[in-house]
Scaffold this motif. Structure first.
Motif, PDB file in Angstrom:
ATOM      1  N   ALA A   1      54.488  41.229  -3.974  1.00  0.00           N
ATOM      2  CA  ALA A   1      54.661  42.571  -3.438  1.00  0.00           C
ATOM      3  C   ALA A   1      53.326  43.308  -3.455  1.00  0.00           C
ATOM      4  O   ALA A   1      52.565  43.229  -4.403  1.00  0.00           O
ATOM      5  CB  ALA A   1      55.693  43.330  -4.268  1.00  0.00           C
ATOM      6  N   ALA A   2      53.064  43.997  -2.375  1.00  0.00           N
ATOM      7  CA  ALA A   2      51.781  44.681  -2.223  1.00  0.00           C
ATOM      8  C   ALA A   2      51.686  45.882  -3.153  1.00  0.00           C
ATOM      9  O   ALA A   2      52.661  46.553  -3.439  1.00  0.00           O
ATOM     10  CB  ALA A   2      51.619  45.122  -0.780  1.00  0.00           C
ATOM     11  N   ASN A   3      50.476  46.150  -3.587  1.00  0.00           N
ATOM     12  CA  ASN A   3      50.164  47.316  -4.390  1.00  0.00           C
ATOM     13  C   ASN A   3      49.515  48.333  -3.452  1.00  0.00           C
ATOM     14  O   ASN A   3      48.343  48.202  -3.105  1.00  0.00           O
ATOM     15  CB  ASN A   3      49.220  46.898  -5.528  1.00  0.00           C
ATOM     16  CG  ASN A   3      48.837  48.054  -6.413  1.00  0.00           C
ATOM     17  OD1 ASN A   3      48.797  49.203  -6.005  1.00  0.00           O
ATOM     18  ND2 ASN A   3      48.535  47.731  -7.649  1.00  0.00           N
ATOM     19  N   LEU A   4      50.290  49.328  -3.043  1.00  0.00           N
ATOM     20  CA  LEU A   4      49.805  50.285  -2.046  1.00  0.00           C
ATOM     21  C   LEU A   4      48.697  51.181  -2.585  1.00  0.00           C
ATOM     22  O   LEU A   4      47.792  51.557  -1.835  1.00  0.00           O
ATOM     23  CB  LEU A   4      50.966  51.113  -1.504  1.00  0.00           C
ATOM     24  CG  LEU A   4      52.007  50.313  -0.724  1.00  0.00           C
ATOM     25  CD1 LEU A   4      53.170  51.201  -0.322  1.00  0.00           C
ATOM     26  CD2 LEU A   4      51.397  49.653   0.498  1.00  0.00           C
TER      27      LEU A   4
ATOM     28  N   ALA B   1      45.074  51.478  -0.853  1.00  0.00           N
ATOM     29  CA  ALA B   1      44.381  52.723  -0.491  1.00  0.00           C
ATOM     30  C   ALA B   1      42.936  52.697  -0.989  1.00  0.00           C
ATOM     31  O   ALA B   1      42.016  53.093  -0.265  1.00  0.00           O
ATOM     32  CB  ALA B   1      45.126  53.929  -1.067  1.00  0.00           C
ATOM     33  N   LYS B   2      42.736  52.215  -2.204  1.00  0.00           N
ATOM     34  CA  LYS B   2      41.376  52.122  -2.758  1.00  0.00           C
ATOM     35  C   LYS B   2      40.516  51.163  -1.938  1.00  0.00           C
ATOM     36  O   LYS B   2      39.362  51.455  -1.621  1.00  0.00           O
ATOM     37  CB  LYS B   2      41.419  51.652  -4.214  1.00  0.00           C
ATOM     38  CG  LYS B   2      41.946  52.680  -5.174  1.00  0.00           C
ATOM     39  CD  LYS B   2      41.992  52.111  -6.581  1.00  0.00           C
ATOM     40  CE  LYS B   2      42.698  53.054  -7.518  1.00  0.00           C
ATOM     41  NZ  LYS B   2      42.856  52.479  -8.865  1.00  0.00           N
ATOM     42  N   ILE B   3      41.088  50.022  -1.595  1.00  0.00           N
ATOM     43  CA  ILE B   3      40.361  49.030  -0.801  1.00  0.00           C
ATOM     44  C   ILE B   3      40.036  49.595   0.576  1.00  0.00           C
ATOM     45  O   ILE B   3      38.923  49.439   1.084  1.00  0.00           O
ATOM     46  CB  ILE B   3      41.173  47.717  -0.692  1.00  0.00           C
ATOM     47  CG1 ILE B   3      41.304  47.074  -2.070  1.00  0.00           C
ATOM     48  CG2 ILE B   3      40.532  46.751   0.298  1.00  0.00           C
ATOM     49  CD1 ILE B   3      42.368  46.010  -2.152  1.00  0.00           C
ATOM     50  N   PHE B   4      41.005  50.274   1.179  1.00  0.00           N
ATOM     51  CA  PHE B   4      40.789  50.886   2.490  1.00  0.00           C
ATOM     52  C   PHE B   4      39.644  51.896   2.424  1.00  0.00           C
ATOM     53  O   PHE B   4      38.745  51.880   3.262  1.00  0.00           O
ATOM     54  CB  PHE B   4      42.072  51.568   2.984  1.00  0.00           C
ATOM     55  CG  PHE B   4      41.946  52.166   4.351  1.00  0.00           C
ATOM     56  CD1 PHE B   4      42.188  51.396   5.475  1.00  0.00           C
ATOM     57  CD2 PHE B   4      41.557  53.487   4.520  1.00  0.00           C
ATOM     58  CE1 PHE B   4      42.054  51.935   6.751  1.00  0.00           C
ATOM     59  CE2 PHE B   4      41.420  54.042   5.781  1.00  0.00           C
ATOM     60  CZ  PHE B   4      41.668  53.261   6.906  1.00  0.00           C
ATOM     61  N   ASN B   5      39.677  52.766   1.425  1.00  0.00           N
ATOM     62  CA  ASN B   5      38.644  53.793   1.297  1.00  0.00           C
ATOM     63  C   ASN B   5      37.271  53.187   1.058  1.00  0.00           C
ATOM     64  O   ASN B   5      36.270  53.713   1.550  1.00  0.00           O
ATOM     65  CB  ASN B   5      39.011  54.790   0.201  1.00  0.00           C
ATOM     66  CG  ASN B   5      40.174  55.673   0.612  1.00  0.00           C
ATOM     67  OD1 ASN B   5      40.349  55.988   1.785  1.00  0.00           O
ATOM     68  ND2 ASN B   5      40.992  56.045  -0.348  1.00  0.00           N
TER      69      ASN B   5
ATOM     70  N   ALA C   1      37.299  38.051   4.804  1.00  0.00           N
ATOM     71  CA  ALA C   1      37.763  36.922   3.989  1.00  0.00           C
ATOM     72  C   ALA C   1      36.804  36.595   2.854  1.00  0.00           C
ATOM     73  O   ALA C   1      37.240  36.199   1.775  1.00  0.00           O
ATOM     74  CB  ALA C   1      37.982  35.689   4.864  1.00  0.00           C
ATOM     75  N   ALA C   2      35.515  36.768   3.081  1.00  0.00           N
ATOM     76  CA  ALA C   2      34.538  36.454   2.040  1.00  0.00           C
ATOM     77  C   ALA C   2      34.368  37.593   1.033  1.00  0.00           C
ATOM     78  O   ALA C   2      33.843  37.374  -0.049  1.00  0.00           O
ATOM     79  CB  ALA C   2      33.189  36.124   2.684  1.00  0.00           C
ATOM     80  N   ARG C   3      34.809  38.793   1.390  1.00  0.00           N
ATOM     81  CA  ARG C   3      34.631  39.960   0.523  1.00  0.00           C
ATOM     82  C   ARG C   3      35.868  40.335  -0.272  1.00  0.00           C
ATOM     83  O   ARG C   3      35.764  40.927  -1.335  1.00  0.00           O
ATOM     84  CB  ARG C   3      34.246  41.183   1.347  1.00  0.00           C
ATOM     85  CG  ARG C   3      32.855  41.134   1.873  1.00  0.00           C
ATOM     86  CD  ARG C   3      32.499  42.478   2.437  1.00  0.00           C
ATOM     87  NE  ARG C   3      32.155  42.327   3.840  1.00  0.00           N
ATOM     88  CZ  ARG C   3      31.889  43.313   4.646  1.00  0.00           C
ATOM     89  NH1 ARG C   3      31.947  44.549   4.231  1.00  0.00           N
ATOM     90  NH2 ARG C   3      31.558  43.087   5.893  1.00  0.00           N
ATOM     91  N   LEU C   4      37.041  40.044   0.283  1.00  0.00           N
ATOM     92  CA  LEU C   4      38.295  40.442  -0.349  1.00  0.00           C
ATOM     93  C   LEU C   4      39.141  39.216  -0.669  1.00  0.00           C
ATOM     94  O   LEU C   4      39.133  38.241   0.078  1.00  0.00           O
ATOM     95  CB  LEU C   4      39.084  41.375   0.576  1.00  0.00           C
ATOM     96  CG  LEU C   4      38.409  42.682   0.999  1.00  0.00           C
ATOM     97  CD1 LEU C   4      39.274  43.408   2.015  1.00  0.00           C
ATOM     98  CD2 LEU C   4      38.136  43.561  -0.210  1.00  0.00           C
TER      99      LEU C   4
ATOM    100  N   ALA D   1      45.067  38.687  -2.147  1.00  0.00           N
ATOM    101  CA  ALA D   1      45.898  39.775  -2.679  1.00  0.00           C
ATOM    102  C   ALA D   1      45.374  41.130  -2.215  1.00  0.00           C
ATOM    103  O   ALA D   1      46.157  42.023  -1.862  1.00  0.00           O
ATOM    104  CB  ALA D   1      45.942  39.711  -4.204  1.00  0.00           C
ATOM    105  N   GLN D   2      44.066  41.308  -2.197  1.00  0.00           N
ATOM    106  CA  GLN D   2      43.485  42.566  -1.726  1.00  0.00           C
ATOM    107  C   GLN D   2      43.757  42.772  -0.237  1.00  0.00           C
ATOM    108  O   GLN D   2      44.049  43.893   0.195  1.00  0.00           O
ATOM    109  CB  GLN D   2      41.977  42.594  -1.992  1.00  0.00           C
ATOM    110  CG  GLN D   2      41.620  42.712  -3.452  1.00  0.00           C
ATOM    111  CD  GLN D   2      40.137  42.549  -3.694  1.00  0.00           C
ATOM    112  OE1 GLN D   2      39.493  41.670  -3.124  1.00  0.00           O
ATOM    113  NE2 GLN D   2      39.588  43.399  -4.556  1.00  0.00           N
ATOM    114  N   ILE D   3      43.674  41.706   0.529  1.00  0.00           N
ATOM    115  CA  ILE D   3      43.977  41.787   1.962  1.00  0.00           C
ATOM    116  C   ILE D   3      45.439  42.139   2.172  1.00  0.00           C
ATOM    117  O   ILE D   3      45.776  42.968   3.023  1.00  0.00           O
ATOM    118  CB  ILE D   3      43.566  40.482   2.689  1.00  0.00           C
ATOM    119  CG1 ILE D   3      42.031  40.367   2.693  1.00  0.00           C
ATOM    120  CG2 ILE D   3      44.141  40.437   4.107  1.00  0.00           C
ATOM    121  CD1 ILE D   3      41.494  39.044   3.174  1.00  0.00           C
TER     122      ILE D   3
END
Length: 115
Positions: A30-33, A37-41, A92-95, A98-100
């Protein structure tokens, strides 16, 4: 009759356990929203602040655009983030996967909320 009553009680108990297990189980992936948000920012907001797109204005992360360009599913967003396309770089090389998953889930949820 006593044996039948015991069997019925056992059956009710097992059914209760099964129902509680099914409805309280959380998928392991299950995704951690909040993490999304942190990854998006940190990685996406420079080009996609507020769900917009500063590079290609019509290809936003808004619900209507995602639907128009058939990007309105978790799998398609994950593929776009993983592999990149056009002006968007691959992550793909940075995340991690699970982060994706987290950031794709965040994008999809935000699009449905209207950013």
């Amino acid at each position: 009759m006593n044996t039948l009553l015991k069997a019925l009680r056992l059956l009710v108990c097992l059914l209760t356990i099964a129902i509680v297990t099914v409805f309280s189980a959380r998928p392991t992936n299950a995704a951690n929203l909040a993490n999304g948000a942190k990854i998006f920012n940190a990685n996406c907001s420079a080009c996609h602040v507020g769900g917009n797109n500063v590079i290609i204005a019509n290809k936003t992360l808004k619900k209507e655009a995602l639907e128009k360009y058939e990007m309105n599913s978790l799998e398609k967003i994950k593929a776009q983030v993983t592999n990149g396309k056009s002006a968007m770089p691959a992550f793909a090389a940075r995340l991690t996967k699970a982060q994706i998953e987290d950031v794709a889930s965040y994008v999809l949820e935000q699009s449905q909320k209207g950013w």
